[in-house]
Each structure stands twice: as C-alpha cells, then as structure tokens.
Design a protein around this motif. Structure first.
Motif, PDB file in Angstrom:
ATOM      1  N   GLY A 126       0.821  -1.210   0.000  1.00  0.00           N
ATOM      2  CA  GLY A 126       0.000   0.000   0.000  1.00  0.00           C
ATOM      3  C   GLY A 126       0.847   1.248   0.000  1.00  0.00           C
ATOM      4  N   GLU A 127       0.291   2.297  -0.563  1.00  0.00           N
ATOM      5  CA  GLU A 127       1.028   3.549  -0.732  1.00  0.00           C
ATOM      6  C   GLU A 127       0.726   4.532   0.394  1.00  0.00           C
ATOM      7  OE1 GLU A 127      -1.790   2.880  -2.062  1.00  0.00           O
ATOM      8  OE2 GLU A 127      -2.989   4.702  -2.269  1.00  0.00           O
ATOM      9  N   ARG A 132       0.431   8.651  -3.176  1.00  0.00           N
ATOM     10  CA  ARG A 132      -0.811   8.715  -3.966  1.00  0.00           C
ATOM     11  C   ARG A 132      -0.937  10.086  -4.617  1.00  0.00           C
ATOM     12  NH1 ARG A 132      -5.989   6.768  -5.277  1.00  0.00           N
ATOM     13  NH2 ARG A 132      -5.224   4.709  -4.724  1.00  0.00           N
ATOM     14  N   THR A 137       0.944   5.685  -6.950  1.00  0.00           N
ATOM     15  CA  THR A 137       0.330   4.532  -6.277  1.00  0.00           C
ATOM     16  C   THR A 137       0.726   3.209  -6.935  1.00  0.00           C
ATOM     17  OG1 THR A 137      -1.528   5.848  -5.520  1.00  0.00           O
ATOM     18  CG2 THR A 137      -1.884   3.481  -5.653  1.00  0.00           C
ATOM     19  N   VAL A 141       2.955   0.218  -5.201  1.00  0.00           N
ATOM     20  CA  VAL A 141       2.280  -1.024  -4.823  1.00  0.00           C
ATOM     21  C   VAL A 141       2.864  -2.212  -5.602  1.00  0.00           C
ATOM     22  CG1 VAL A 141       0.047  -2.200  -5.088  1.00  0.00           C
ATOM     23  CG2 VAL A 141       0.155   0.070  -4.029  1.00  0.00           C
ATOM     24  N   TYR A 162      -4.279  -5.262  -0.256  1.00  0.00           N
ATOM     25  CA  TYR A 162      -3.999  -3.879  -0.642  1.00  0.00           C
ATOM     26  C   TYR A 162      -4.548  -2.972   0.455  1.00  0.00           C
ATOM     27  CZ  TYR A 162      -4.550   0.730  -2.605  1.00  0.00           C
ATOM     28  OH  TYR A 162      -4.516   2.093  -2.771  1.00  0.00           O
ATOM     29  N   PRO A 164      -4.099   0.915   1.447  1.00  0.00           N
ATOM     30  CA  PRO A 164      -3.524   2.260   1.332  1.00  0.00           C
ATOM     31  C   PRO A 164      -3.222   2.779   2.735  1.00  0.00           C
ATOM     32  CG  PRO A 164      -5.861   2.224   0.642  1.00  0.00           C
ATOM     33  CD  PRO A 164      -5.481   0.823   0.972  1.00  0.00           C
ATOM     34  N   ALA A 174     -10.738   4.034   0.984  1.00  0.00           N
ATOM     35  CA  ALA A 174     -10.571   4.262  -0.459  1.00  0.00           C
ATOM     36  C   ALA A 174     -11.934   4.121  -1.118  1.00  0.00           C
ATOM     37  CB  ALA A 174      -9.599   3.236  -1.033  1.00  0.00           C
TER      38      ALA A 174
END
Ligand code: PEP
Length: 244
Positions: A126-127, A132, A137, A141, A162, A164, A174
């Motif tokens: 995850g970023e 982002r 991103t 990832v 995943y 974020p 998200a």
C-alpha cells in the motif's frame, strides 16, 4: 475458487478475558457460504483463539521472523506459528513497514520462509498519502508486490492485501473505484508473472459495516482485512455477512 476471506487483525488489542468475551458473543455466527472468517490475534492469544474458534474459521499471525529458528529474542518463527495452529501470516503490514522499519528485502525473506513453513502468507502492500498524491500509487504497490514475492514468485499458496496507508485506522476509506483500479493492477501483474493462480486480493483500510458491501461488490476485491471494526463481534459479524 477460494472463499472470500474476511480477516480480523486485532493488532495489540485484547486480553484473554476480552478474547473469551468476543467469542462468547460471536458464538456460532453463521459465516455465509463462500466466505471464510479468519482471526489474527496477538501472539499470546493464538492458542486460546484456536480453541474458541468455531469450525471452519481460521487462525493467523500478524507477523513472523524470516529465520526458521535462532537466537532472536522477542521474535516468533513461522514453524512455531504453524505448530500453534495458524494457517495464515500477515507480512509487510503497514505498521511493520512504517513503524518498525521493515523494508522490502526483509519482507521478501519472511515471505519465502512462510511459504517454506506451510503457512499461507498474506502480503500487505500500500502507498502513503504523498505517494498517492504524486501519482505513484501503482509503481509503489507493484514494486512492493514484486519485492515481496521474490525472484521466483510462487504459482499459488499466498494472498495479497492492498491497504492504502492513509486509510488504515484513519476513518478514510478508499473509494471502491480507486481500490478496484489497484486490485485490477495487482491481479494483472500477478498474471503477467504467472504467479498466484489462487491468490485473493483483500482490501484493508477503515472497513466498517456501512462500507463493506460496496467494497466486496467491487470487481477484483476478494476479501477484506479489518482492523478496528473487527474488535467488536457485532460489527465484525456485520462485515462478514455484508452483501451476502
Ligand atoms: C489493518 O489493521 O490492517 C487495518 C486495515 O486497520 P483499520 O481497519 O482499523 O483501518
């Protein structure tokens, strides 16, 4: 087809008494067909949770060391987790990466050891928010994904989460469309590598009963990794059943 996995990451929460209270309320919660509920308690609660788990529900650990055994005070090995009844291990959770400084190399080594030990790793990627915002991103990832899987990515036996980083524990979730885009990129990348034929891609980050259905309905979302909302049996039950 693997069941949709709804995973409870209890982080460093709950005592023995609180875990018992959770499972007495959780009771025989009917996990819908085609779904699997898995619990990731702190290490000292693994054996107790294993005993209290209803049939068909599974156990995992939140982390493991990359060595099979050794003089590593305070660490826990994959073979020991397997012995304690774990099916899964989370690797590369954002709190491990960003609070404890684990890098891609180390997470990749843990991934190899988990596979070798017969655990099913859930590799977390995850970023950060600034990544982002800088439009990075997917490179971030997919870079974490490649580094975690290593030079010879296995053709099965692992899952991806995943998460974020800006959505974990913040209440910011998200949008399904954004999660869907990243999930599709992860799935496409795995296909390109010829890896992870049975891999599920879970979404994690402020999942709650009121957003779980939309996330689970998003193409490419094969499950959820839930932190805060998994601590309460009623809210985790609602997430487990969402949209079914
Ligand atoms: C997590 O711990 O992996 C997580 C996603 O936490 P939360 O659901 O609280 O954001």
């Amino acid at each position: 087809m693997e069941p949709v996995l709804v995973a409870a990451n209890w982080k460093m929460y709950k005592t023995t008494a609180e875990a018992r209270a959770f499972f007495s309320a959780w009771g025989e919660v009917a996990v819908p067909p085609g779904r699997e509920a898995a619990f990731f308690p702190p290490f000292p609660l693994l054996s107790l949770v294993k005993e209290l788990l209803p049939a068909g529900q599974t156990l995992g650990a939140q982390n493991a060391h990359e060595a099979l055994e050794g003089a590593f005070t305070g660490e826990v090995s994959c073979p020991l987790l397997k012995d304690a009844g774990c099916s899964y291990v989370l690797l590369g959770h954002s709190e491990r990466r960003h609070v404890f400084g684990e890098d891609d190399r180390r997470i990749g080594a843990k991934f190899q050891t988990a596979m070798k030990s017969g655990l099913r790793p859930i590799l977390c990627v995850g970023e950060l928010l600034d990544e982002r915002e800088a439009g990075r991103t997917l490179p971030v990832v997919l870079g974490q994904l490649e580094a975690g899987l290593g030079p010879e990515p296995p053709d099965g036996g692992f899952d991806i989460a995943y998460e974020p980083v800006w959505a974990i524990g913040t209440g910011k979730v998200a949008r399904p469309v954004d999660a869907g885009e990243v999930h599709a990129a992860i799935i496409g990348h795995l296909r390109g590598l010829g890896a992870g034929r049975d891999a599920r891609v879970l979404y994690g980050g402020s999942v709650k009963p009121d957003n779980a259905s939309a996330l689970l309905a998003t193409p490419g979302v094969h499950g959820l990794l839930v932190g805060g909302a998994s601590l309460d049996p009623a809210s985790f039950a609602a997430i487990t059943r969402a949209g079914s």
